[in-house]
Design a protein around this motif. Structure first.
Motif, PDB file in Angstrom:
ATOM      1  N   VAL A 107       7.728  50.410 -49.060  1.00  0.00           N
ATOM      2  CA  VAL A 107       6.599  50.958 -48.319  1.00  0.00           C
ATOM      3  C   VAL A 107       5.412  51.015 -49.270  1.00  0.00           C
ATOM      4  N   ALA A 108       4.301  50.419 -48.864  1.00  0.00           N
ATOM      5  CA  ALA A 108       3.065  50.452 -49.637  1.00  0.00           C
ATOM      6  C   ALA A 108       2.092  51.390 -48.944  1.00  0.00           C
ATOM      7  N   ALA A 109       1.647  52.431 -49.659  1.00  0.00           N
ATOM      8  CA  ALA A 109       0.792  53.456 -49.061  1.00  0.00           C
ATOM      9  C   ALA A 109      -0.513  53.564 -49.823  1.00  0.00           C
ATOM     10  N   ASP A 110      -1.591  53.753 -49.090  1.00  0.00           N
ATOM     11  CA  ASP A 110      -2.900  53.900 -49.717  1.00  0.00           C
ATOM     12  C   ASP A 110      -3.846  54.514 -48.686  1.00  0.00           C
ATOM     13  N   LEU A 111      -4.950  55.065 -49.188  1.00  0.00           N
ATOM     14  CA  LEU A 111      -5.982  55.564 -48.285  1.00  0.00           C
ATOM     15  C   LEU A 111      -6.680  54.428 -47.552  1.00  0.00           C
ATOM     16  N   ASP A 112      -6.792  53.267 -48.212  1.00  0.00           N
ATOM     17  CA  ASP A 112      -7.415  52.082 -47.625  1.00  0.00           C
ATOM     18  C   ASP A 112      -6.360  50.983 -47.569  1.00  0.00           C
ATOM     19  N   THR A 113      -5.948  50.600 -46.374  1.00  0.00           N
ATOM     20  CA  THR A 113      -4.863  49.628 -46.224  1.00  0.00           C
ATOM     21  C   THR A 113      -5.356  48.211 -45.936  1.00  0.00           C
ATOM     22  N   GLU A 114      -6.665  47.997 -45.885  1.00  0.00           N
ATOM     23  CA  GLU A 114      -7.178  46.669 -45.552  1.00  0.00           C
ATOM     24  C   GLU A 114      -6.685  45.616 -46.533  1.00  0.00           C
ATOM     25  N   ARG A 115      -6.639  45.971 -47.817  1.00  0.00           N
ATOM     26  CA  ARG A 115      -6.225  45.000 -48.835  1.00  0.00           C
ATOM     27  C   ARG A 115      -4.711  44.803 -48.875  1.00  0.00           C
ATOM     28  N   LEU A 116      -3.981  45.560 -48.077  1.00  0.00           N
ATOM     29  CA  LEU A 116      -2.522  45.496 -48.122  1.00  0.00           C
ATOM     30  C   LEU A 116      -1.913  44.738 -46.949  1.00  0.00           C
ATOM     31  N   LYS A 117      -2.713  44.305 -46.012  1.00  0.00           N
ATOM     32  CA  LYS A 117      -2.172  43.703 -44.794  1.00  0.00           C
ATOM     33  C   LYS A 117      -1.365  42.446 -45.085  1.00  0.00           C
ATOM     34  N   TRP A 118      -1.711  41.725 -46.135  1.00  0.00           N
ATOM     35  CA  TRP A 118      -0.981  40.514 -46.473  1.00  0.00           C
ATOM     36  C   TRP A 118       0.481  40.788 -46.819  1.00  0.00           C
ATOM     37  N   LEU A 119       0.788  42.030 -47.185  1.00  0.00           N
ATOM     38  CA  LEU A 119       2.140  42.370 -47.594  1.00  0.00           C
ATOM     39  C   LEU A 119       3.138  42.362 -46.442  1.00  0.00           C
ATOM     40  N   THR A 120       2.652  42.492 -45.217  1.00  0.00           N
ATOM     41  CA  THR A 120       3.581  42.522 -44.085  1.00  0.00           C
ATOM     42  C   THR A 120       4.357  41.210 -44.000  1.00  0.00           C
ATOM     43  N   GLY A 121       3.757  40.123 -44.466  1.00  0.00           N
ATOM     44  CA  GLY A 121       4.457  38.853 -44.506  1.00  0.00           C
ATOM     45  C   GLY A 121       5.493  38.779 -45.602  1.00  0.00           C
ATOM     46  N   ARG A 122       5.506  39.762 -46.486  1.00  0.00           N
ATOM     47  CA  ARG A 122       6.492  39.836 -47.568  1.00  0.00           C
ATOM     48  C   ARG A 122       7.575  40.864 -47.271  1.00  0.00           C
ATOM     49  N   GLY A 123       7.582  41.375 -46.036  1.00  0.00           N
ATOM     50  CA  GLY A 123       8.593  42.352 -45.667  1.00  0.00           C
ATOM     51  C   GLY A 123       8.279  43.765 -46.099  1.00  0.00           C
ATOM     52  N   VAL A 124       7.021  44.041 -46.446  1.00  0.00           N
ATOM     53  CA  VAL A 124       6.603  45.367 -46.896  1.00  0.00           C
ATOM     54  C   VAL A 124       5.982  46.123 -45.721  1.00  0.00           C
ATOM     55  N   THR A 125       6.342  47.393 -45.573  1.00  0.00           N
ATOM     56  CA  THR A 125       5.719  48.256 -44.577  1.00  0.00           C
ATOM     57  C   THR A 125       4.486  48.907 -45.187  1.00  0.00           C
ATOM     58  N   VAL A 126       3.365  48.838 -44.485  1.00  0.00           N
ATOM     59  CA  VAL A 126       2.096  49.356 -44.981  1.00  0.00           C
ATOM     60  C   VAL A 126       1.719  50.603 -44.194  1.00  0.00           C
ATOM     61  N   HIS A 127       1.377  51.675 -44.914  1.00  0.00           N
ATOM     62  CA  HIS A 127       0.977  52.927 -44.277  1.00  0.00           C
ATOM     63  C   HIS A 127      -0.289  53.460 -44.922  1.00  0.00           C
ATOM     64  N   ARG A 128      -1.183  54.017 -44.096  1.00  0.00           N
ATOM     65  CA  ARG A 128      -2.281  54.807 -44.645  1.00  0.00           C
ATOM     66  C   ARG A 128      -1.722  56.188 -44.961  1.00  0.00           C
ATOM     67  N   HIS A 129      -1.955  56.655 -46.192  1.00  0.00           N
ATOM     68  CA  HIS A 129      -1.306  57.889 -46.609  1.00  0.00           C
ATOM     69  C   HIS A 129      -2.158  58.615 -47.633  1.00  0.00           C
ATOM     70  N   ASP A 130      -2.270  59.928 -47.468  1.00  0.00           N
ATOM     71  CA  ASP A 130      -2.909  60.806 -48.440  1.00  0.00           C
ATOM     72  C   ASP A 130      -1.800  61.578 -49.139  1.00  0.00           C
ATOM     73  N   VAL A 131      -1.654  61.363 -50.437  1.00  0.00           N
ATOM     74  CA  VAL A 131      -0.520  61.913 -51.168  1.00  0.00           C
ATOM     75  C   VAL A 131      -0.540  63.442 -51.222  1.00  0.00           C
ATOM     76  N   VAL A 132      -1.697  64.049 -51.033  1.00  0.00           N
ATOM     77  CA  VAL A 132      -1.800  65.505 -51.087  1.00  0.00           C
ATOM     78  C   VAL A 132      -1.480  66.154 -49.747  1.00  0.00           C
ATOM     79  N   THR A 133      -1.910  65.558 -48.655  1.00  0.00           N
ATOM     80  CA  THR A 133      -1.823  66.234 -47.357  1.00  0.00           C
ATOM     81  C   THR A 133      -0.774  65.671 -46.413  1.00  0.00           C
ATOM     82  N   ASP A 134      -0.375  64.424 -46.580  1.00  0.00           N
ATOM     83  CA  ASP A 134       0.524  63.783 -45.620  1.00  0.00           C
ATOM     84  C   ASP A 134       1.986  63.926 -46.050  1.00  0.00           C
ATOM     85  N   GLU A 135       2.829  64.237 -45.081  1.00  0.00           N
ATOM     86  CA  GLU A 135       4.248  64.407 -45.358  1.00  0.00           C
ATOM     87  C   GLU A 135       4.940  63.056 -45.538  1.00  0.00           C
TER      88      GLU A 135
END
Length: 274
Positions: A72-100
């Motif tokens: 799972v690849a998590a970041d506040l900005d996921t635009e640069r991560l969309k290419w990873l879905t073709g590599r079998g990676v799940t992409v999530h927008r995530h705030d490490v302080v507030t999101d469970e």
């Protein structure tokens, strides 16, 4: 505009941000891959990459865990991560302080250059700890800036520009010694078998690593100028110095802190975040 406290300092428009991130990967990824490999990560592991950036480490992890694993690849900005879905990676927008995160789910969690920018660091580490399976690995990487621009002949090489840049970053909640602070954060979260080490690079003016520092200053320049800490002329001279092969200097120290959730830790018994 000067950044406001607790706002990510690089969450501002910058035309060369893609290049800046790519150069940062080239500088730091080899050491990160070596340290993650040392955890034993392999087929079938479930991994979380926090603050995934352009996704280079997440892609490497996907190759390691294979089709039976999970990344799972998590970041506040996921635009640069969309290419990873073709590599079998799940992409999530995530705030490490507030999101469970899911409880006791991951074998390995990695965060590089993340905690030094967040507000409640302990809460973030506690949350990452709870998301580990018992026995799972947490690898935190942040920098200690004391060594940056150490120069063999000039004790004050770019010292004024360095101070101005970090003043801007600290105004947004950045911690310039967070690499060392991570040791205590991991300890207080209840991790065990904690090991910490640092690595740095010798940078020569005009090279790719030097370009990373040049883009760092270019990105921060508007806020630095707004604070009145440096002038446009001084920043222009600094850029010339960064491109001069006659100069070499030390980077920051990247501190890697590796700890584990206790193997006997019952689910739900990890210290809860406030």
């Amino acid at each position: 505009m000067t950044p406001t406290p607790d706002r990510y300092v690089f969450a501002t428009a910058f035309a060369r941000e893609e290049e800046r991130l790519a150069l940062g990967e080239a500088l730091w990824d080899p050491g990160t891959r070596e340290r993650l490999a040392a955890t034993g990560v392999g087929p079938g592991w479930s991994c979380l990459e926090i603050g995934a950036g352009r996704g280079s480490v997440a892609a490497w992890l996907a190759d390691r865990v294979g089709p039976t694993g999970e990344v799972v690849a998590a970041d506040l900005d996921t635009e640069r991560l969309k290419w990873l879905t073709g590599r079998g990676v799940t992409v999530h927008r995530h705030d490490v302080v507030t999101d469970e995160l899911p409880e006791a789910h991951f074998d390995l969690i990695h965060a590089r250059l993340v905690l030094q920018h967040v507000g409640d660091r302990q809460q973030a580490v506690d949350r990452l700890h709870r998301a580990l399976k018992p026995g799972g690995h947490l690898v935190l990487e942040d920098t200690d800036t004391a060594s940056l621009f150490s120069h063999p002949a000039q004790d004050d090489f770019l010292s004024d520009v360095k101070r101005a840049a970090y003043d801007v970053m600290c105004a947004s909640g950045y911690h310039p010694r967070c690499g060392l602070l991570d040791v205590q954060l991991a300890t207080d979260a209840g991790l065990v078998d904690i090991v910490a080490e640092g690595r740095s690079a010798v940078v020569r003016g005009g090279g790719d690593a030097a370009r990373w520092f040049a883009l760092w200053l270019e990105h921060l320049a508007p806020a630095m100028l707004a604070r009145g800490a440096v002038t446009e002329e001084r920043l222009a001279r600094a850029q010339v110095e960064l491109t001069d092969p006659a100069h070499c200097w030390l980077s920051q120290v990247m501190v890697t802190v590796h700890g584990r959730r206790p193997a006997s830790d019952p689910l739900g018994k990890v210290r809860t975040a406030p």
